[in-house]
Design an enzyme around this catalytic site. Structure first.
Site, mmCIF file in Angstrom:
data_model
loop_
_atom_site.group_PDB
_atom_site.id
_atom_site.type_symbol
_atom_site.label_atom_id
_atom_site.label_comp_id
_atom_site.label_asym_id
_atom_site.label_seq_id
_atom_site.Cartn_x
_atom_site.Cartn_y
_atom_site.Cartn_z
ATOM 1 N N ASP A 40 -7.512 -19.358 8.702
ATOM 2 C CA ASP A 40 -8.588 -18.228 9.205
ATOM 3 C C ASP A 40 -9.730 -18.610 8.383
ATOM 4 O O ASP A 40 -9.872 -18.697 7.017
ATOM 5 C CB ASP A 40 -7.952 -16.944 8.802
ATOM 6 C CG ASP A 40 -9.077 -15.655 8.985
ATOM 7 O OD1 ASP A 40 -10.213 -16.017 9.340
ATOM 8 O OD2 ASP A 40 -8.708 -14.722 8.862
ATOM 9 N N SER A 113 -23.070 -23.595 21.563
ATOM 10 C CA SER A 113 -22.948 -23.204 22.852
ATOM 11 C C SER A 113 -24.346 -23.143 23.541
ATOM 12 O O SER A 113 -25.198 -23.500 22.944
ATOM 13 C CB SER A 113 -22.641 -21.640 22.566
ATOM 14 O OG SER A 113 -22.904 -21.008 24.201
ATOM 15 N N TYR A 126 -23.814 -12.834 19.829
ATOM 16 C CA TYR A 126 -22.980 -13.978 19.827
ATOM 17 C C TYR A 126 -24.234 -15.172 19.930
ATOM 18 O O TYR A 126 -23.938 -16.151 19.119
ATOM 19 C CB TYR A 126 -22.412 -14.152 21.120
ATOM 20 C CG TYR A 126 -21.617 -15.400 21.488
ATOM 21 C CD1 TYR A 126 -20.501 -15.496 20.707
ATOM 22 C CD2 TYR A 126 -22.347 -16.363 22.469
ATOM 23 C CE1 TYR A 126 -19.975 -17.244 20.863
ATOM 24 C CE2 TYR A 126 -21.530 -17.399 22.889
ATOM 25 C CZ TYR A 126 -20.515 -17.796 22.050
ATOM 26 O OH TYR A 126 -20.133 -19.182 22.103
ATOM 27 N N LYS A 130 -24.854 -18.327 17.329
ATOM 28 C CA LYS A 130 -25.039 -19.799 17.895
ATOM 29 C C LYS A 130 -26.341 -20.428 17.344
ATOM 30 O O LYS A 130 -26.569 -21.559 17.299
ATOM 31 C CB LYS A 130 -24.478 -19.921 19.311
ATOM 32 C CG LYS A 130 -23.157 -19.634 19.519
ATOM 33 C CD LYS A 130 -22.019 -20.442 18.606
ATOM 34 C CE LYS A 130 -20.538 -20.135 19.265
ATOM 35 N NZ LYS A 130 -19.674 -21.258 18.275
#
Length: 264
Positions: A40, A113, A126, A130
């Site tokens: 993790d 991304s 999000y 990125k």
């Protein structure tokens, strides 16, 4: 699994212990051998453990997607997005990269991304994570150049893996007051039809293996020109453009059905 088939000794990391055996079984079914470890990236102990593995090629692909308006997503979800997508991977990379520097070689692949280069309504947090990854990776490439350590990014577009559609369901777990939200998320979906993921699997494997040496690797390649043109849009935008109207990009989230594939 594809890297293992190419002869790499692969350490495949999973987030929680319950995933370890599942991945081992999947590897056995594919006829490959993996060293499966619980890692993790937000756990300091897990990151320290990773420093004992003598990593020569690091692929940073830990990530979560939080869908929703930048004005609605609760603070805890925003923090989680950056902890998993940015802070955890960066702290992991700091230690491993310094080991690479001592060896005088290594390769670091950041899974960014297309959203790290463009933006869309309801994926802003999000996308922000990125964009941060893009800044870190590009700077890291400059800082590690003299030490012989390679850095690359892989930028997946809208692929039908389930990730994008699940991102538009995270609102169901928000601890907030729904009456204060600007949008009714039960009416929204990921705004684009999605591609078969095979090209991004192949590219990611090739970049990690060193078979592709370009710094930025966007898939599908059919979206490269669109991505570049959209990067120009903010330079031409006026603050009053379209005020009082709903943008077409946003309306697409109302119009699109979840998990819509690209049809050729």
């Amino acid at each position: 699994m594809r890297l293992a088939k190419k002869g790499f000794d692969v350490i495949a990391a999973v987030e929680i212990w319950a995933q370890v055996q599942t991945l081992k079984q999947q590897a056995a079914q594919r006829g490959v051998k993996l060293q499966v470890e619980k890692l993790d990236v937000t756990d300091d102990g897990d990151r320290r453990k990773a420093l004992t593995w003598d990593v020569e090629v690091l692929v940073n692909n830990a990530g979560v997607g939080e869908g929703g308006s930048t004005l609605d997503i609760p603070a805890v979800n925003i923090r989680r997005e950056f902890e998993v997508n940015v802070i955890g991977p960066l702290l992991l990379t700091q230690g491993i990269a310094k080991q690479m520097v001592k060896r005088g070689k290594g390769r670091i692949v950041w899974v960014s991304s297309r959203e790290g280069l463009n933006v869309n309504p309801f994926t802003g947090i999000y996308s922000a994570s990125k964009h941060a990854v893009e800044a870190i990776a590009e700077t890291m490439a400059l800082e590690l150049q003299e030490f012989g350590v390679e850095v690359a990014t892989v930028n997946p577009g809208p692929f039908l893996t389930g990730f994008n559609d699940r991102m538009f369901q995270t609102w169901q777990g928000w601890e907030d007051d729904p009456s204060e939200r600007l949008f009714d998320y039960s009416k929204l979906a990921f705004p684009r039809a999605q591609f078969d993921p095979e090209p991004v699997y192949a590219t990611m494997t090739a970049v990690a293996a060193g078979e592709v040496d370009t710094y930025r690797n966007l898939e599908p390649k059919s979206m490269i020109d669109e991505t570049k043109s959209l990067q120009q849009v903010p330079w031409d935008r006026k603050t009053k453009d379209g005020l009082g109207t709903r943008p077409g990009q946003l309306q697409a989230s109302y119009d699109m059905e979840p998990e819509t594939p690209i049809t050729v």
